[in-house]
Enzyme design. Structure first.
Site, PDB file in Angstrom:
ATOM      1  N   CYS A 189       9.714  -7.498   6.369  1.00 45.19           N
ATOM      2  CA  CYS A 189      10.704  -8.368   7.015  1.00 45.19           C
ATOM      3  C   CYS A 189      12.054  -7.687   6.810  1.00 45.19           C
ATOM      4  O   CYS A 189      12.105  -6.504   6.462  1.00 45.19           O
ATOM      5  CB  CYS A 189      10.652  -9.798   6.476  1.00 45.19           C
ATOM      6  SG  CYS A 189      11.096 -10.004   4.738  1.00 45.19           S
ATOM      7  N   HIS A 212       1.191   0.245 -12.943  1.00 48.53           N
ATOM      8  CA  HIS A 212       1.210  -0.834 -13.937  1.00 48.53           C
ATOM      9  C   HIS A 212       0.708  -2.168 -13.413  1.00 48.53           C
ATOM     10  O   HIS A 212       0.155  -2.966 -14.164  1.00 48.53           O
ATOM     11  CB  HIS A 212       2.628  -1.031 -14.488  1.00 48.53           C
ATOM     12  CG  HIS A 212       3.064   0.076 -15.394  1.00 48.53           C
ATOM     13  ND1 HIS A 212       4.143  -0.037 -16.236  1.00 48.53           N
ATOM     14  CD2 HIS A 212       2.571   1.325 -15.583  1.00 48.53           C
ATOM     15  CE1 HIS A 212       4.296   1.101 -16.929  1.00 48.53           C
ATOM     16  NE2 HIS A 212       3.353   1.944 -16.531  1.00 48.53           N
TER      17      HIS A 212
HETATM   18  C1  RB5 Z   1      15.185 -12.635   9.323  1.00 50.61           C
HETATM   19  O1  RB5 Z   1      16.474 -12.731   9.798  1.00 50.61           O
HETATM   20  C2  RB5 Z   1      15.164 -12.457   7.815  1.00 50.61           C
HETATM   21  O2  RB5 Z   1      15.594 -13.626   7.195  1.00 50.61           O
HETATM   22  C3  RB5 Z   1      13.784 -12.097   7.367  1.00 50.61           C
HETATM   23  O3  RB5 Z   1      13.363 -10.955   8.029  1.00 50.61           O
HETATM   24  C4  RB5 Z   1      13.613 -11.786   5.897  1.00 50.61           C
HETATM   25  O4  RB5 Z   1      14.539 -10.869   5.456  1.00 50.61           O
HETATM   26  C5  RB5 Z   1      13.475 -12.950   4.998  1.00 50.61           C
HETATM   27  O5  RB5 Z   1      13.267 -12.816   3.785  1.00 50.61           O
END
Ligand code: RB5
Length: 154
Positions: free
Chosen positions: A67, A100
């Site tokens: 993400c 680990h």
């Molecule tokens: C998306 O904008 C962002 O919040 C997501 O990709 C992530 O970083 C959340 O933890």
């Protein structure tokens, strides 16, 4: 080795880049979404859980979730019993998470690590073995905590 990959909209481009990179290295990749970088794409929790579940069930050998920061996907993946997801945006933690912690899922932040670094993190993480020994008992104790709070297999 078979690897499941999942991302939200922020990680979509890195997921595609890593699938190309890993396929080129001979790994078999399973793409569990998102299918687009548009907002709202699949949010990170479902794709991340899908990757963790596929890994824990043994359908794939390892999982990679992406993400923006790697935080959301790592939190979500670690809700799946048996998942040991490590957020690694540098090479040292990528190596240590295997040696680990025997991490079976890697979380990456597309807005944190550059593309070249992300590829090296993934390569390091995949090529590093668990050290075993005294670290086995620690993983067992982590699993005991999980057992304490586990209510169902979902
Ligand atoms: C998306 O904008 C962002 O919040 C997501 O990709 C992530 O970083 C959340 O933890």
């Amino acid at each position: 080795m078979k690897i499941a990959l999942g991302a939200d909209h922020a990680g979509y481009r890195y997921k595609q880049m890593l699938i190309d990179f890993l396929t080129g290295m001979g790994y078999e990749c399973v793409d569990l979404g998102a299918a687009t970088d548009q907002v709202p794409a699949d949010d990170y929790h479902w794709t991340s859980a899908a990757v963790a579940e596929a890994t824990v069930r043994g359908e794939v050998d390892r999982g990679i979730v992406i993400c923006g920061t790697g935080i959301g996907v790592s939190i979500a993946a670690n809700k799946v019993p048996g998942a040991r997801c490590a957020l690694c945006n540098d090479l040292f933690t990528a190596r240590m998470s295997r040696e680990h912690n025997e991490a079976n899922v890697l979380a990456l932040g597309s807005r944190v690590a550059g593309e070249g670094l992300a590829k090296e993190i993934v390569r390091t993480w995949l090529e590093t073995d668990f050290s075993g020994g005294r670290f086995i008992a620690r993983n067992t104790n982590v699993a005991r905590i999980e057992e304490k709070y586990k209510r169902s297999e979902g």
